[in-house]
Design an enzyme around this catalytic site. Structure first.
Site, PDB file in Angstrom:
ATOM      1  CB  THR A  22      56.660 -19.701   3.060  1.00  7.25           C
ATOM      2  OG1 THR A  22      55.389 -19.210   3.483  1.00  7.25           O
ATOM      3  CG2 THR A  22      56.520 -20.199   1.620  1.00  7.25           C
ATOM      4  CG  ASN A  23      54.513 -24.563   6.176  1.00  2.00           C
ATOM      5  OD1 ASN A  23      54.751 -25.371   5.287  1.00  2.00           O
ATOM      6  ND2 ASN A  23      55.063 -24.646   7.376  1.00  2.00           N
ATOM      7  CG  ASN A  24      51.122 -17.559   2.466  1.00 12.54           C
ATOM      8  OD1 ASN A  24      50.430 -17.913   1.515  1.00 12.54           O
ATOM      9  ND2 ASN A  24      50.998 -16.385   3.041  1.00 12.54           N
ATOM     10  CD  GLU A  25      47.610 -24.840   0.990  1.00 11.96           C
ATOM     11  OE1 GLU A  25      46.865 -24.814  -0.001  1.00 11.96           O
ATOM     12  OE2 GLU A  25      47.402 -25.522   2.004  1.00 11.96           O
ATOM     13  CE  LYS A  71      55.088 -15.323   1.560  1.00 13.63           C
ATOM     14  NZ  LYS A  71      56.041 -15.024   2.660  1.00 13.63           N
ATOM     15  CG  ASP A  75      60.832 -10.061   6.049  1.00 14.54           C
ATOM     16  OD1 ASP A  75      59.700 -10.476   6.367  1.00 14.54           O
ATOM     17  OD2 ASP A  75      61.392  -9.131   6.653  1.00 14.54           O
ATOM     18  CE1 TYR A  91      49.917  -1.684   7.601  1.00 11.44           C
ATOM     19  CE2 TYR A  91      51.358  -3.488   6.927  1.00 11.44           C
ATOM     20  CZ  TYR A  91      50.932  -2.585   7.885  1.00 11.44           C
ATOM     21  OH  TYR A  91      51.512  -2.580   9.133  1.00 11.44           O
ATOM     22  CE  LYS A 123      48.520  -8.502  -3.549  1.00 12.89           C
ATOM     23  NZ  LYS A 123      48.179  -9.191  -2.316  1.00 12.89           N
ATOM     24  CG  HIS A 132      55.723  -6.606  -2.876  1.00 14.35           C
ATOM     25  ND1 HIS A 132      54.370  -6.647  -3.117  1.00 14.35           N
ATOM     26  CD2 HIS A 132      55.871  -7.093  -1.612  1.00 14.35           C
ATOM     27  CE1 HIS A 132      53.734  -7.128  -2.058  1.00 14.35           C
ATOM     28  NE2 HIS A 132      54.621  -7.416  -1.135  1.00 14.35           N
TER      29      HIS A 132
END
Length: 201
Positions: free
Chosen positions: A8-11, A13, A73, A156, A177, A182
């Site tokens: 991933t490149n989502n910082e 995450k 995922d 969401y 959070k 999850h």
């Protein structure tokens, strides 16, 4: 010890995963940090199928086998909708990543429905080597609200209500959070299994 390469490149995450896995004294790097730019199509029928596909695709691309590859995922599953949006969570309304449209479609699909139970699911696959793959699934249960509430988070989150805290994910402080999410649940499971693997070596 090997380095964990995150698919991933989502910082956000990347930072969350680094925080949790640092307890095992593992080096964790993102695709960006190792100069890889690739998008793996998520076309499997399950969250685990997509996570496994991403992890194996990247593992097979890399010549340097010092890396373990971790992919995930995740998405929303609503009981009364038969598990939808499911693997289509990011593109529920058609366009990928349009959270506003996705939330509007979800509210429309649930109009007049009393059973609003749902859960966020995160499937993770860690390819240690071709013979050792760790697979886990994390979940957090909640219900779908009747309107969006809160400005934090994404996707969401403004509709996902957690009764224990009497607020939606989007109303929660980020640390709260992240502690019940999850992804955290899945990461804790990965951490325990990886710890056992390391101790056995």
């Amino acid at each position: 010890m090997k380095t964990v390469l995150l698919a991933t490149n989502n910082e956000n995450k990347v930072n969350e995963i680094k925080d949790i896995l640092c307890e095992l004294n593992l080096k964790v790097v993102s695709l960006k940090e190792v100069g890889i730019n690739v998008e793996v199509e998520e076309d499997e029928l399950t969250f685990m199928g997509n996570a496994l596909k991403k992890a194996l695709t990247l593992y097979n691309m890399i010549d340097d086998k010092k890396y373990m590859v971790l992919a995930d995922d995740s998405g929303l599953s609503v009981d009364v909708l038969g598990g939808a949006p499911g693997v289509f969570s990011a593109r529920y309304a058609g366009e990928h990543g349009n959270s506003k449209a996705n939330n509007e479609k979800l509210l429309e699909d649930m109009k007049g429905l009393k059973n609003r139970k749902g859960k966020f699911i995160c499937a993770m696959a860690l390819v240690i080597d071709k013979d050792n793959i760790i697979k886990v699934q994390g979940e957090v249960e909640g219900s779908i609200g009747y309107e969006e509430k809160g400005d934090n988070g994404f996707g969401y989150d403004p509709l996902f209500f957690v009764s224990k805290y009497n607020m939606t994910f989007a109303e929660m402080d980020k640390d709260i959070k992240n502690s019940i999410s999850h992804r955290r649940d899945a990461l804790n499971k990965i951490k325990e299994k990886l710890k056992s693997y390391i101790e056995d070596k």
